[in-house]
Design a protein around this motif. Structure first.
Motif, PDB file in Angstrom:
ATOM      1  N   SER A   7      -0.820  -4.282 -16.214  1.00 57.25           N
ATOM      2  CA  SER A   7       0.004  -3.935 -15.007  1.00 57.25           C
ATOM      3  C   SER A   7       0.746  -5.217 -14.243  1.00 57.25           C
ATOM      4  O   SER A   7      -0.164  -6.076 -14.340  1.00 57.25           O
ATOM      5  N   PRO A   8       1.588  -5.001 -13.822  1.00 52.39           N
ATOM      6  CA  PRO A   8       2.197  -5.873 -12.921  1.00 52.39           C
ATOM      7  C   PRO A   8       1.170  -6.179 -11.712  1.00 52.39           C
ATOM      8  O   PRO A   8       0.544  -5.229 -11.261  1.00 52.39           O
ATOM      9  N   PRO A   9       1.305  -7.508 -11.303  1.00 52.58           N
ATOM     10  CA  PRO A   9       0.410  -7.687 -10.009  1.00 52.58           C
ATOM     11  C   PRO A   9       0.922  -6.645  -8.918  1.00 52.58           C
ATOM     12  O   PRO A   9       2.011  -6.399  -8.816  1.00 52.58           O
ATOM     13  N   ALA A  10      -0.144  -6.387  -8.209  1.00 55.04           N
ATOM     14  CA  ALA A  10       0.028  -5.481  -6.915  1.00 55.04           C
ATOM     15  C   ALA A  10       0.699  -6.155  -6.051  1.00 55.04           C
ATOM     16  O   ALA A  10       0.983  -7.392  -5.741  1.00 55.04           O
ATOM     17  N   CYS A  11       1.792  -5.323  -5.249  1.00 53.63           N
ATOM     18  CA  CYS A  11       2.572  -5.899  -4.020  1.00 53.63           C
ATOM     19  C   CYS A  11       1.690  -5.850  -3.043  1.00 53.63           C
ATOM     20  O   CYS A  11       1.190  -5.000  -2.531  1.00 53.63           O
ATOM     21  N   VAL A  12       1.665  -7.200  -2.566  1.00 55.02           N
ATOM     22  CA  VAL A  12       0.920  -7.426  -1.276  1.00 55.02           C
ATOM     23  C   VAL A  12       1.303  -6.411  -0.005  1.00 55.02           C
ATOM     24  O   VAL A  12       0.418  -6.028   0.808  1.00 55.02           O
ATOM     25  N   PHE A  13       2.560  -6.447   0.132  1.00 51.70           N
ATOM     26  CA  PHE A  13       3.158  -5.437   1.214  1.00 51.70           C
ATOM     27  C   PHE A  13       2.618  -4.022   1.069  1.00 51.70           C
ATOM     28  O   PHE A  13       2.304  -3.554   1.987  1.00 51.70           O
ATOM     29  N   CYS A  14       2.704  -3.392  -0.309  1.00 55.67           N
ATOM     30  CA  CYS A  14       2.282  -2.122  -0.477  1.00 55.67           C
ATOM     31  C   CYS A  14       0.775  -1.924  -0.265  1.00 55.67           C
ATOM     32  O   CYS A  14       0.358  -1.146   0.095  1.00 55.67           O
ATOM     33  N   GLU A  15      -0.079  -3.046  -0.534  1.00 52.08           N
ATOM     34  CA  GLU A  15      -1.402  -3.064  -0.230  1.00 52.08           C
ATOM     35  C   GLU A  15      -1.854  -3.190   1.090  1.00 52.08           C
ATOM     36  O   GLU A  15      -2.856  -2.262   1.518  1.00 52.08           O
ATOM     37  N   ILE A  16      -1.028  -3.818   2.068  1.00 55.25           N
ATOM     38  CA  ILE A  16      -1.205  -3.698   3.295  1.00 55.25           C
ATOM     39  C   ILE A  16      -0.860  -2.157   3.824  1.00 55.25           C
ATOM     40  O   ILE A  16      -1.531  -1.743   4.549  1.00 55.25           O
ATOM     41  N   LEU A  17       0.477  -1.975   3.364  1.00 50.93           N
ATOM     42  CA  LEU A  17       0.750  -0.362   4.144  1.00 50.93           C
ATOM     43  C   LEU A  17      -0.347   0.664   3.649  1.00 50.93           C
ATOM     44  O   LEU A  17      -0.278   1.545   4.378  1.00 50.93           O
ATOM     45  N   ALA A  18      -0.972   0.355   2.552  1.00 52.46           N
ATOM     46  CA  ALA A  18      -1.971   1.309   1.847  1.00 52.46           C
ATOM     47  C   ALA A  18      -3.318   1.215   2.338  1.00 52.46           C
ATOM     48  O   ALA A  18      -4.193   2.094   2.279  1.00 52.46           O
ATOM     49  N   GLY A  19      -3.506   0.171   3.313  1.00 57.61           N
ATOM     50  CA  GLY A  19      -4.648  -0.249   4.002  1.00 57.61           C
ATOM     51  C   GLY A  19      -5.619  -0.960   3.259  1.00 57.61           C
ATOM     52  O   GLY A  19      -6.824  -1.011   3.543  1.00 57.61           O
ATOM     53  N   ARG A  20      -5.147  -1.391   2.044  1.00 56.16           N
ATOM     54  CA  ARG A  20      -6.171  -2.248   1.274  1.00 56.16           C
ATOM     55  C   ARG A  20      -6.223  -3.736   1.213  1.00 56.16           C
ATOM     56  O   ARG A  20      -6.892  -4.294   0.564  1.00 56.16           O
ATOM     57  N   ALA A  21      -5.300  -4.230   2.267  1.00 56.13           N
ATOM     58  CA  ALA A  21      -5.078  -5.623   2.341  1.00 56.13           C
ATOM     59  C   ALA A  21      -4.996  -5.895   3.988  1.00 56.13           C
ATOM     60  O   ALA A  21      -4.351  -4.874   4.718  1.00 56.13           O
ATOM     61  N   PRO A  22      -5.747  -6.779   4.448  1.00 54.31           N
ATOM     62  CA  PRO A  22      -5.533  -6.946   5.874  1.00 54.31           C
ATOM     63  C   PRO A  22      -4.298  -7.657   6.435  1.00 54.31           C
ATOM     64  O   PRO A  22      -3.511  -8.065   5.772  1.00 54.31           O
ATOM     65  N   ALA A  23      -3.812  -7.355   7.747  1.00 55.35           N
ATOM     66  CA  ALA A  23      -2.671  -7.632   8.338  1.00 55.35           C
ATOM     67  C   ALA A  23      -2.722  -7.555   9.691  1.00 55.35           C
ATOM     68  O   ALA A  23      -3.484  -6.665  10.227  1.00 55.35           O
ATOM     69  N   THR A  24      -1.877  -8.367  10.533  1.00 51.27           N
ATOM     70  CA  THR A  24      -1.865  -8.183  11.918  1.00 51.27           C
ATOM     71  C   THR A  24      -0.697  -7.387  12.200  1.00 51.27           C
ATOM     72  O   THR A  24       0.598  -8.012  12.054  1.00 51.27           O
ATOM     73  N   VAL A  25      -0.987  -6.076  12.769  1.00 51.51           N
ATOM     74  CA  VAL A  25       0.136  -5.438  12.919  1.00 51.51           C
ATOM     75  C   VAL A  25       0.680  -5.493  14.356  1.00 51.51           C
ATOM     76  O   VAL A  25      -0.177  -5.243  14.991  1.00 51.51           O
ATOM     77  N   VAL A  26       2.062  -5.662  14.505  1.00 49.01           N
ATOM     78  CA  VAL A  26       2.171  -5.854  15.751  1.00 49.01           C
ATOM     79  C   VAL A  26       3.438  -4.651  16.270  1.00 49.01           C
ATOM     80  O   VAL A  26       3.544  -4.488  17.520  1.00 49.01           O
ATOM     81  N   ALA A  27       3.766  -3.911  15.304  1.00 48.22           N
ATOM     82  CA  ALA A  27       4.630  -2.535  15.579  1.00 48.22           C
ATOM     83  C   ALA A  27       4.751  -1.650  14.562  1.00 48.22           C
ATOM     84  O   ALA A  27       4.497  -2.078  13.230  1.00 48.22           O
ATOM     85  N   GLU A  28       4.722  -0.342  14.722  1.00 48.59           N
ATOM     86  CA  GLU A  28       4.826   0.626  13.671  1.00 48.59           C
ATOM     87  C   GLU A  28       5.726   1.949  13.919  1.00 48.59           C
ATOM     88  O   GLU A  28       5.963   2.144  15.240  1.00 48.59           O
ATOM     89  N   TRP A  29       6.330   2.205  13.067  1.00 49.59           N
ATOM     90  CA  TRP A  29       7.355   3.122  13.140  1.00 49.59           C
ATOM     91  C   TRP A  29       7.303   4.009  11.757  1.00 49.59           C
ATOM     92  O   TRP A  29       6.368   3.628  10.917  1.00 49.59           O
ATOM     93  N   PRO A  30       7.756   5.236  12.042  1.00 49.89           N
ATOM     94  CA  PRO A  30       7.453   6.160  10.657  1.00 49.89           C
ATOM     95  C   PRO A  30       7.851   5.691   9.295  1.00 49.89           C
ATOM     96  O   PRO A  30       7.448   5.728   8.057  1.00 49.89           O
ATOM     97  N   GLU A  31       8.940   4.618   9.391  1.00 53.47           N
ATOM     98  CA  GLU A  31       9.607   4.199   8.156  1.00 53.47           C
ATOM     99  C   GLU A  31       9.252   2.797   7.975  1.00 53.47           C
ATOM    100  O   GLU A  31       9.715   2.260   6.745  1.00 53.47           O
ATOM    101  N   ALA A  32       8.662   2.276   8.910  1.00 59.36           N
ATOM    102  CA  ALA A  32       8.472   0.610   8.517  1.00 59.36           C
ATOM    103  C   ALA A  32       7.127   0.147   9.521  1.00 59.36           C
ATOM    104  O   ALA A  32       6.772   0.973  10.495  1.00 59.36           O
TER     105      ALA A  32
END
Length: 146
Positions: A7-32
């Motif tokens: 499989s191709p390597p996982a997308c780090v942003f998709c991993e963040i969005l899925a809750g499987r990778a850490p990130a400092t979230v500063v704002a959230e919207w339904p689409e972004a």
């Protein structure tokens, strides 16, 4: 011999969005989502990423428009001068193949040189290059991240 499919390597942003990778979230919207990048280039540097995987700004213009709309909304709330930048392809400094908009707050003397060099020089009518010749350029900087 049996062929192994990888499989191709996982997308780090998709991993963040899925809750499987850490990130400092500063704002959230339904689409972004807006997150702090791992290597911010200025204080307040934020990435706005769509919740759907889109390779770059040209892949799905509708998602790009929505993503940049949220980036602009975030920028307006910060009440600072700023750049909104995206890159498409490694030659354009895109290092993560998932659409993202860089919000870069700016201040006089912040020292940030964008990837295309000195963007303070403007070509006036007297300096217009002859048709077919290249525009004058400052040396490119490698400080930008995509």
């Amino acid at each position: 011999m049996e062929e192994t499919v990888t499989s191709p390597p996982a997308c780090v942003f998709c991993e963040i969005l899925a809750g499987r990778a850490p990130a400092t979230v500063v704002a959230e919207w339904p689409e972004a989502l807006a997150i702090v990048p791992l290597g911010p280039v200025v204080d307040g540097h934020v990435l706005v990423i769509p919740r759907v995987h889109v390779e770059d700004a040209a892949t799905n213009p509708a998602v790009t428009a929505i993503t940049f709309g949220f980036a602009a909304r975030y920028a307006r709330e910060q009440r600072r001068p700023f750049n909104l930048i995206t890159s498409a392809g490694p030659e354009a400094t895109q290092s993560v193949t998932h659409l993202h908009a860089h919000y870069l707050p700016r201040a006089a003397g912040d020292g940030l040189v964008l990837p295309w060099g000195d963007n303070t020089r403007h070509v006036t009518g007297a300096e217009q290059p002859a048709e077919g010749s290249a525009l004058p350029r400052a040396p490119a900087s490698r400080t930008g991240r995509g």
